[in-house]
Design a protein around this motif. Structure first.
Motif: not given
Length: 114
Positions: A35-43, A65-72, A89-97
């Protein structure tokens, strides 16, 4: 004057299981690295393997796992599949943590005064 509290109904057991599944999908360090890598764009898988430094089968497993979870999401481009974030939304959640962890770290630093 009394403040009114919004009463929220309790979630069903099935809903709680779905919520727990989402948190489980984020509970593996390699998935967080993806997820950290995908912040900068598709890979592609190969780009993620190179950036993260783990095996292609492991990256593919974690992407599933990430795809099935709807994160990517994924998109076929020629012979390559490109993966990207599915919303922020996942980045916002990670920022909160991370904010909470930073608060805890600051609170445990001793403060000395003379």
């Amino acid at each position: 004057m009394r403040a009114t509290r919004q009463v929220q109904r309790k979630q069903s057991r099935a809903a709680l299981e779905k919520i727990a599944d989402s948190f489980r999908a984020l509970s593996e360090p390699t998935r967080l690295a993806i997820l950290q890598e995908l912040k900068s764009g598709s890979k592609t898988v190969n780009e993620l393997v190179e950036a993260i430094g783990t095996s292609q089968p492991n990256i593919s497993k974690q992407l599933r796992v990430l795809f099935e979870g709807g994160f990517i999401s994924r998109e076929q481009r020629g012979i390559f599949v490109h993966y990207q974030m599915q919303g922020d939304f996942v980045l916002r959640l990670c920022e909160l943590v991370c904010d909470r962890l930073n608060q805890q770290a600051r609170a445990s630093i001793p403060h000395y005064t003379i």
